[in-house]
Design a protein around this motif. Structure first.
Motif, PDB file in Angstrom:
ATOM      1  N   ILE A 164       2.184   0.003  -6.537  1.00  0.00           N
ATOM      2  CA  ILE A 164       3.441   0.028  -5.779  1.00  0.00           C
ATOM      3  C   ILE A 164       3.424  -1.053  -4.703  1.00  0.00           C
ATOM      4  N   GLY A 165       4.403  -1.960  -4.786  1.00  0.00           N
ATOM      5  CA  GLY A 165       4.468  -3.120  -3.885  1.00  0.00           C
ATOM      6  C   GLY A 165       3.948  -4.335  -4.626  1.00  0.00           C
ATOM      7  N   LEU A 166       4.878  -4.986  -5.349  1.00  0.00           N
ATOM      8  CA  LEU A 166       4.481  -6.096  -6.226  1.00  0.00           C
ATOM      9  C   LEU A 166       4.966  -7.416  -5.636  1.00  0.00           C
ATOM     10  N   ASP A 211       8.432  -1.716  -7.444  1.00  0.00           N
ATOM     11  CA  ASP A 211       8.746  -2.430  -6.202  1.00  0.00           C
ATOM     12  C   ASP A 211      10.234  -2.251  -5.939  1.00  0.00           C
ATOM     13  N   MET A 212      10.588  -2.153  -4.651  1.00  0.00           N
ATOM     14  CA  MET A 212      12.000  -2.027  -4.294  1.00  0.00           C
ATOM     15  C   MET A 212      12.802  -3.235  -4.742  1.00  0.00           C
ATOM     16  N   ALA A 213      12.172  -4.398  -4.700  1.00  0.00           N
ATOM     17  CA  ALA A 213      12.850  -5.627  -5.136  1.00  0.00           C
ATOM     18  C   ALA A 213      12.735  -5.738  -6.657  1.00  0.00           C
ATOM     19  N   THR A 240      -1.413   0.763  -3.533  1.00  0.00           N
ATOM     20  CA  THR A 240      -0.226   0.353  -2.779  1.00  0.00           C
ATOM     21  C   THR A 240      -0.525  -0.963  -2.064  1.00  0.00           C
ATOM     22  N   MET A 241       0.472  -1.859  -2.021  1.00  0.00           N
ATOM     23  CA  MET A 241       0.318  -3.146  -1.327  1.00  0.00           C
ATOM     24  C   MET A 241       1.645  -3.431  -0.629  1.00  0.00           C
ATOM     25  N   LEU A 242       1.798  -2.858   0.574  1.00  0.00           N
ATOM     26  CA  LEU A 242       3.105  -2.755   1.241  1.00  0.00           C
ATOM     27  C   LEU A 242       3.091  -3.457   2.593  1.00  0.00           C
ATOM     28  N   PRO A 243       4.281  -3.704   3.162  1.00  0.00           N
ATOM     29  CA  PRO A 243       4.347  -4.508   4.392  1.00  0.00           C
ATOM     30  C   PRO A 243       3.710  -3.886   5.632  1.00  0.00           C
ATOM     31  N   GLY A 299      -5.937 -13.982   1.006  1.00  0.00           N
ATOM     32  CA  GLY A 299      -4.589 -14.527   0.850  1.00  0.00           C
ATOM     33  C   GLY A 299      -4.093 -14.553  -0.590  1.00  0.00           C
ATOM     34  N   VAL A 300      -2.955 -15.233  -0.766  1.00  0.00           N
ATOM     35  CA  VAL A 300      -2.299 -15.259  -2.081  1.00  0.00           C
ATOM     36  C   VAL A 300      -3.195 -15.955  -3.114  1.00  0.00           C
ATOM     37  N   GLY A 301      -3.901 -17.002  -2.692  1.00  0.00           N
ATOM     38  CA  GLY A 301      -4.819 -17.705  -3.603  1.00  0.00           C
ATOM     39  C   GLY A 301      -5.902 -16.765  -4.111  1.00  0.00           C
ATOM     40  N   LEU A 306       0.490 -12.653  13.756  1.00  0.00           N
ATOM     41  CA  LEU A 306       1.006 -11.858  14.881  1.00  0.00           C
ATOM     42  C   LEU A 306       0.967 -10.367  14.550  1.00  0.00           C
ATOM     43  N   LYS A 307       1.355 -10.021  13.332  1.00  0.00           N
ATOM     44  CA  LYS A 307       1.304  -8.601  12.918  1.00  0.00           C
ATOM     45  C   LYS A 307      -0.113  -8.055  13.101  1.00  0.00           C
ATOM     46  N   ASP A 308      -1.101  -8.816  12.634  1.00  0.00           N
ATOM     47  CA  ASP A 308      -2.484  -8.324  12.696  1.00  0.00           C
ATOM     48  C   ASP A 308      -2.993  -8.274  14.139  1.00  0.00           C
TER      49      ASP A 308
END
Ligand code: NAD
Length: 290
Positions: free
Chosen positions: A6-8, A30-32, A57-60, A115-117, A236-238
């Protein structure tokens, strides 16, 4: 294994694709509107979680995680494992773990670095919190999605490790950028600065592997007009999570606090939004001592 995912998004999409590529039966939500290679899409989080051996899960953020967990935990089979790989606050991680345990589920908080990589290449590092049984159940999946998984302790320990690591990262990036800006004003050649510091006691990951000065050191977002990479708003979030955690246990973290304040200013009042977090260097260059 049957896996619910959940969370793609930027991270979850390639992680789910790697699990499917390795032969697992992956049902995603995913919601999107997304399409991920090898992943069957469900209509809801509960539908993706139902009948799964492991749900990832991989969510915001923590608020969204709590809402999703409230929906999927009742749908999960007894003995199944809930593995949250999002970066969230320690309190949310522990609350979700408690709800999972009450429902007879295993759970792990397992945020990632890389990260994404790293998500695309299957080379993430997982830092995990939860019981030994829960970690053992998730470990084969960590091996597919990553190159290293550290079992850090009980529920919340993975998020604690992530938050501490990224507080060091934010502070070190700022120190590296302000040192480059000072060196510039002192007339020091940037390459010479790198050659000295990267092999001296000022070396760090931000200098040696992710150098914020374009054209110096290995390729990094600075060589690509500071396109992320790791966006300043995620840093900043972290940093905010680190200060929330520090407040909750009365820990004195003045450098983390200052790093949070500088990234807040950079993202909210300057031009940091959407820029890589190493774009602190051009920011410092524009400023004089006040
Ligand atoms: P993202 O925004 O690309 O992905 C999040 C996904 O969650 C989106 O596709 C969104 O539609 C979906 N979503 C939101 N609410 C939902 C809900 N209620 N139900 C189902 N899906 C929902 O973010 P990302 O970059 O993939 O990051 C995910 C997590 O990983 C964050 O916690 C982030 O801090 C962490 N992280 C990111 C990076 C990175 O470099 N991007 C690195 C390490 C950790």
């Amino acid at each position: 294994m049957k896996i619910g995912f959940i969370g793609l998004g930027n991270m979850g999409g390639p992680m789910a694709a790697n699990l499917a590529k390795a032969g697992h039966d992956v049902v995603g939500f995913d919601m999107a509107n997304v399409a991920i290679d090898g992943v069957t899409l469900a209509d809801s989080g509960a539908a993706a979680a139902s009948g799964a051996d492991v749900v990832i899960t991989m969510l915001p953020n923590g608020q969204i995680l709590r809402a999703v967990a409230a929906e999927i935990i009742p749908a999960m089979a007894q003995g199944a494992a809930l593995v949250d790989c999002s970066t969230v606050d320690v309190d949310s991680a522990r609350a979700v773990a408690e709800d999972a345990a009450t429902a007879g589920l295993l759970s792990v908080d397992a945020p990632v670095s890389g990260g994404v990589g790293g998500a695309e290449g299957g080379t993430l590092t997982f830092m995990a919190g939860g019981s030994a049984d829960a970690f053992a159940k998730a470990a084969p999946l960590f091996d597919i999605m990553g190159q290293k998984a550290v079992h850090c302790g009980d529920a919340g320990a993975g998020q604690s490790a992530k938050i501490c690591n990224n507080m060091i990262l934010g502070v070190t990036m700022i120190a590296t950028c302000e040192a480059f800006a000072l060196a510039d004003k002192l007339g020091l050649d940037r390459q010479k600065m790198f050659d000295v510091v990267s092999t001296s006691s000022g070396y760090s990951w931000t200098m040696n592997a992710y150098c914020p000065a374009p054209g110096v050191g290995p390729q990094s977002p600075s060589d690509n007009d500071y396109k992320p990479g790791f966006a300043s708003e995620l840093m900043l979030k972290d940093l905010r999570l680190s200060q929330q955690a520090a407040g909750s246990v009365n820990a004195d973290t003045p450098m983390g606090e200052m790093a949070r304040d500088l990234y807040t200013q950079f993202v909210e009042n300057e031009d940091g939004l959407g820029m890589d977090f190493s774009a602190m260097l051009p920011r410092f260059e524009k400023r004089d001592r006040s």
